[in-house]
Write a protein that holds these residues in place. Structure first.
Motif, short mmCIF file in Angstrom:
data_model
loop_
_atom_site.label_atom_id
_atom_site.label_comp_id
_atom_site.label_asym_id
_atom_site.label_seq_id
_atom_site.Cartn_x
_atom_site.Cartn_y
_atom_site.Cartn_z
N ASP A 84 0.83 -1.00 0.12
CA ASP A 84 -0.03 -0.01 -0.24
C ASP A 84 0.87 1.23 0.06
O ASP A 84 0.68 2.28 -0.76
CB ASP A 84 -0.97 -0.02 1.14
N LEU A 85 2.08 1.29 0.80
CA LEU A 85 2.75 2.36 0.86
C LEU A 85 3.46 2.55 -0.43
O LEU A 85 3.47 3.83 -0.97
CB LEU A 85 3.81 2.06 1.94
N ALA A 86 3.95 1.52 -1.28
CA ALA A 86 4.56 1.74 -2.45
C ALA A 86 3.62 1.98 -3.43
O ALA A 86 3.98 2.84 -4.59
CB ALA A 86 5.03 0.38 -2.90
N ASN A 87 2.58 1.76 -3.33
CA ASN A 87 1.31 2.04 -4.15
C ASN A 87 1.04 3.55 -4.08
O ASN A 87 0.94 4.58 -5.08
CB ASN A 87 0.10 1.35 -4.22
N GLU A 88 0.93 4.19 -2.91
CA GLU A 88 0.74 5.72 -2.63
C GLU A 88 1.81 6.48 -3.23
O GLU A 88 1.58 7.58 -3.57
CB GLU A 88 0.50 5.82 -1.14
N VAL A 89 3.20 6.22 -3.09
CA VAL A 89 4.37 6.65 -3.42
C VAL A 89 4.77 6.58 -4.96
O VAL A 89 5.79 6.90 -5.38
CB VAL A 89 5.57 6.78 -2.50
#
Length: 192
Positions: A84-89
């Motif tokens: 989720d973090l990788a998708n957000e950034v």
């Protein structure tokens, strides 16, 4: 290399189900090729053991890591929170350890960027149809010398282009065309 998503098809935990659905939905929307492995299916004990041995349990009260767990072949990428973090950034490709789409050419004129997906678009006949411009009054009333014919011989006048135009015939035909066009526009106004 294939991205593998380890999931649980019969989990009673609603949070796990929501996370699994979100991961799969994002991968589908980004057109990422992946394989889902349901560790709760019969005969998948080896895959379950592999996931547990090679993943990291994030929660302190859990002895084993919870699905979804993401791998690229045998290489561990992370769990839902990492994903989720990788998708957000906008670093999902790096997170999944996949190369950017091969053959991506920035000079392609018909490619459109939509929600992170590059798609090719061909013009459609109904949406991208060229608008037909109405003719001006001059265009409608101008006749070529070929169309202006008369039974009676008339005095010919030579124009700049060197072709001969019969003067009275052109004037009569122009007047007739103007009258017809005025009638047509009057009919169109009545229809509206």
């Amino acid at each position: 290399m294939v991205v593998k998503i380890y999931i649980s098809g019969i989990s009673g935990n609603k949070e796990v189900k929501k996370r699994q659905q979100r991961v799969l939905m994002i991968l589908d929307s980004k057109n990422v090729q992946y394989e889902t492995i349901d560790i709760t299916e019969p005969g998948k004990e080896m895959e379950k053991e592999f996931m547990q041995a090679n993943s990291i349990a994030r929660e302190e009260d859990s002895k084993y890591p919870l699905p979804p767990q993401i791998f690229n072949e045998e290489e561990y990428c992370g769990d839902y929170e990492d994903f989720d973090l990788a998708n957000e950034v906008d670093e999902l490709e790096e997170f999944l350890k996949v190369a950017p789409a091969a053959g991506a050419d920035s000079n392609k004129s018909k490619e459109i960027q939509e929600n992170g997906n590059t798609t090719s678009r061909e013009p459609s006949t109904d949406k991208d149809a060229v608008a037909v411009q109405p003719e001006s009054v001059e265009d409608r009333t101008t006749l070529s010398s070929e169309n202006a014919q008369s039974d009676e011989p008339k005095e010919s006048i030579e124009n700049d282009g060197g072709t001969k135009i019969e003067d009275e015939t052109v004037e009569n035909t122009v007047e007739e065309n103007v009258e017809k066009n005025e009638e047509k526009s009057g009919d169109q106004e009545k229809e509206e």
